[in-house]
Scaffold this motif. Structure first.
Motif, short mmCIF file in Angstrom:
data_model
loop_
_atom_site.label_atom_id
_atom_site.label_comp_id
_atom_site.label_asym_id
_atom_site.label_seq_id
_atom_site.Cartn_x
_atom_site.Cartn_y
_atom_site.Cartn_z
N VAL A 110 -4.78 9.91 -4.93
CA VAL A 110 -3.51 9.21 -5.11
C VAL A 110 -2.92 8.85 -3.75
O VAL A 110 -2.42 7.72 -3.55
CB VAL A 110 -2.52 10.06 -5.93
CG1 VAL A 110 -1.14 9.40 -5.94
CG2 VAL A 110 -3.02 10.25 -7.35
N MET A 111 -2.97 9.79 -2.81
CA MET A 111 -2.41 9.53 -1.48
C MET A 111 -3.13 8.38 -0.77
O MET A 111 -2.52 7.62 -0.02
CB MET A 111 -2.46 10.79 -0.63
CG MET A 111 -1.43 11.84 -1.00
SD MET A 111 -1.44 13.24 0.15
CE MET A 111 -2.53 14.37 -0.71
N ILE A 112 -4.43 8.25 -1.01
CA ILE A 112 -5.19 7.16 -0.42
C ILE A 112 -4.84 5.83 -1.08
O ILE A 112 -4.54 4.84 -0.42
CB ILE A 112 -6.71 7.42 -0.53
CG1 ILE A 112 -7.10 8.61 0.36
CG2 ILE A 112 -7.50 6.18 -0.15
CD1 ILE A 112 -8.54 9.06 0.16
N ALA A 113 -4.86 5.80 -2.40
CA ALA A 113 -4.77 4.53 -3.13
C ALA A 113 -3.35 4.01 -3.31
O ALA A 113 -3.09 2.82 -3.11
CB ALA A 113 -5.44 4.69 -4.50
N GLN A 114 -2.43 4.88 -3.70
CA GLN A 114 -1.14 4.39 -4.19
C GLN A 114 -0.33 3.57 -3.19
O GLN A 114 0.19 2.50 -3.56
CB GLN A 114 -0.31 5.56 -4.71
CG GLN A 114 0.88 5.12 -5.56
CD GLN A 114 1.55 6.30 -6.23
OE1 GLN A 114 2.16 7.12 -5.57
NE2 GLN A 114 1.42 6.38 -7.55
N PRO A 115 -0.19 3.99 -1.92
CA PRO A 115 0.61 3.14 -1.00
C PRO A 115 0.04 1.74 -0.85
O PRO A 115 0.80 0.76 -0.76
CB PRO A 115 0.53 3.92 0.33
CG PRO A 115 0.29 5.33 -0.07
CD PRO A 115 -0.60 5.25 -1.28
N PHE A 116 -1.28 1.60 -0.87
CA PHE A 116 -1.88 0.28 -0.72
C PHE A 116 -1.77 -0.53 -2.01
O PHE A 116 -1.66 -1.77 -1.96
CB PHE A 116 -3.34 0.42 -0.28
CG PHE A 116 -3.49 1.09 1.06
CD1 PHE A 116 -2.92 0.53 2.20
CD2 PHE A 116 -4.16 2.29 1.18
CE1 PHE A 116 -3.03 1.15 3.44
CE2 PHE A 116 -4.29 2.92 2.41
CZ PHE A 116 -3.72 2.34 3.54
N VAL A 117 -1.80 0.12 -3.15
CA VAL A 117 -1.55 -0.57 -4.42
C VAL A 117 -0.14 -1.18 -4.42
O VAL A 117 0.07 -2.35 -4.73
CB VAL A 117 -1.72 0.39 -5.61
CG1 VAL A 117 -1.25 -0.27 -6.91
CG2 VAL A 117 -3.16 0.83 -5.75
N MET A 118 0.85 -0.35 -4.03
CA MET A 118 2.24 -0.83 -4.00
C MET A 118 2.43 -1.93 -2.97
O MET A 118 3.23 -2.86 -3.16
CB MET A 118 3.17 0.34 -3.67
CG MET A 118 3.21 1.45 -4.72
SD MET A 118 3.91 0.93 -6.31
CE MET A 118 2.42 0.81 -7.30
N GLU A 119 1.67 -1.86 -1.87
CA GLU A 119 1.76 -2.89 -0.84
C GLU A 119 1.17 -4.21 -1.32
O GLU A 119 1.65 -5.29 -0.97
CB GLU A 119 1.04 -2.42 0.42
CG GLU A 119 1.17 -3.37 1.62
CD GLU A 119 0.37 -2.92 2.82
OE1 GLU A 119 0.73 -3.28 3.95
OE2 GLU A 119 -0.65 -2.21 2.63
#
Length: 418
Positions: free
Chosen positions: A328-337
């Motif tokens: 989640v820490m890897i994927a989520q910020p880039f998904v939101m971006e």
């Protein structure tokens, strides 16, 4: 300390929204996990009626995200955030003050509508204010949200020693404070004049095939994330025979989030494309279910071997939880971006709203599949729900990878200097 220094580097508006998300999750999780018990045991409602009240709350939120997103675009995110928090104040207060079904249904509708308003609005405001540091801003957002999800149930369980109304009134008070803080401090921003209708905005977003394909590809992320509250706690309790084992899962995940999130996001941001890291994160989230799957069905450790054996039995579940949090820490910020970059900046809220409608429906379907697998696994196939989650992760990772190969996802602009 690095988390706090990162937070101070952002403007006041973003810092307030981070604290707001901490408060939102504390207020939500100190109440909602205990609502079903209150309705069934304290008020004596049937399981069917309890399901209706909880379902109305969930439907009011998941089904109306699109309205909150459009309102943020057309009325301004600030006002929608404030209105959402104010509505949740009223909704949670009604849970404390009313025992009749009409009042409880009204409380469910208001609290669900509140989430539908401020969730896409907060993310649209954050994306606009963060500029080219969206990934870092959403990484911090994830830290504060995760911390609130851990602290909330702890406060709620303590307040339940008084009674449920104490929990509901405390939650309402938290949202009232958040409403006042946002009204006093959160800066307003000029809202561009809308050129078309709301339906026209929805058609424009829904016609964006790349965005819809990405939203569907993210089905696995939300389904797997929800297992932090369903499958993993259940696995921890089954492995140890101890109800408190679920709390250890949350604690390990929150500590990992606090210490690793910003390091991960900063180190990955400039190393390869965002789509690549989203796919890696999703694959890692799927792999998180392998360690518990390998020991699924083993007899619980309690009753023979003492605390040492129970701790050893918990290791595969904790390893899975840690891998899931890291994914989640890897994927989520880039998904939101990525989400705001699929279309016009004037429709950022609408994009977030529709994304969360799709993900909400997907998570509901995914949880149904996992729940069915948990029931079926009780008849000699304990590995089945874990295998389902592994499949969700691998399929979602493959979907994002496929979209990346087709060049269907937004590419981060690179500054060119003379």
């Amino acid at each position: 300390m690095k988390t706090w220094s990162e937070m101070r580097a952002f403007p006041l508006a973003i810092r307030l929204l981070l604290v707001n998300q901490l408060g939102v999750n504390i207020g939500f999780y100190l109440l909602i996990p205990y609502l079903a018990t209150h309705l069934g045991q304290d008020l004596g409602m049937s399981a069917a009626v309890v399901g209706i009240v909880l379902g109305v709350r969930n439907l009011s939120q998941q089904g109306l995200f699109i309205l909150g997103g459009s309102a943020a675009d057309r009325l301004g995110a600030r006002g929608v955030i404030i209105a959402g928090c104010a509505l949740r104040t009223v909704g949670f207060a009604l849970f404390a003050l009313g025992d009749g079904l009409p009042v409880l249904l009204a409380a469910s509708v208001l609290s669900g509508l509140a989430g539908a308003l401020f969730n896409p609005a907060v993310r649209a405001y954050l994306a606009a204010e963060a500029g080219d540091r969206k990934a870092e801003a959403f990484a911090l957002f994830n830290i504060f949200a995760t911390t609130g999800a851990l602290v909330g149930p702890l406060i709620g369980s303590a307040l339940l020693l008084v009674d449920f109304r104490a929990s509901a009134l405390t939650a309402a008070a938290i949202f009232a404070l958040l409403t006042a803080a946002q009204a006093a401090v959160l800066p307003g921003r000029e809202v561009p004049a809308s050129k078309g209708s709301v339906l026209g905005d929805w058609r424009e977003v829904l016609a964006n095939r790349a965005f819809l394909a990405f939203s569907l590809a993210m089905v696995g992320m939300f389904t797997m994330e929800n297992q932090l509250y369903l499958l993993l706690p259940d696995g921890a309790r089954r492995a140890t025979g101890w109800d408190g084992a679920a709390g250890v899962v949350f604690l390990v995940g929150t500590l990992a989030n606090l210490t690793l999130q910003m390091r991960i996001t900063r180190s990955l941001k400039e190393r390869g494309s965002r789509a690549r890291w989203v796919a890696v994160g999703l694959a890692l989230m799927g792999a998180a279910f392998v360690p518990p799957m390998l020991v699924a069905g083993a007899p619980p450790a309690a009753g023979g071997g003492g605390a040492g054996r129970a701790a050893l039995a918990l290791v595969p579940v904790l390893a899975g939880a840690l891998l899931l949090y890291v994914g989640v820490m890897i994927a989520q910020p880039f998904v939101m971006e990525l989400i705001p970059e699929f279309g016009r900046a004037e429709l950022t809220g609408t994009y977030f709203g529709i994304f969360y409608v799709v993900s909400g429906i997907a998570a509901a379907v995914g949880n149904t599949v996992v729940g069915w697998a948990m029931d079926a696994g009780g008849h000699g196939a304990a590995w089945l729900p874990w295998a389902c989650c592994l499949a969700f992760g691998l399929l979602s990772a493959a979907g994002v990878g496929w979209l990346h190969r087709l060049r269907a996802l937004p590419v981060r602009a690179v500054a060119v200097t003379a």
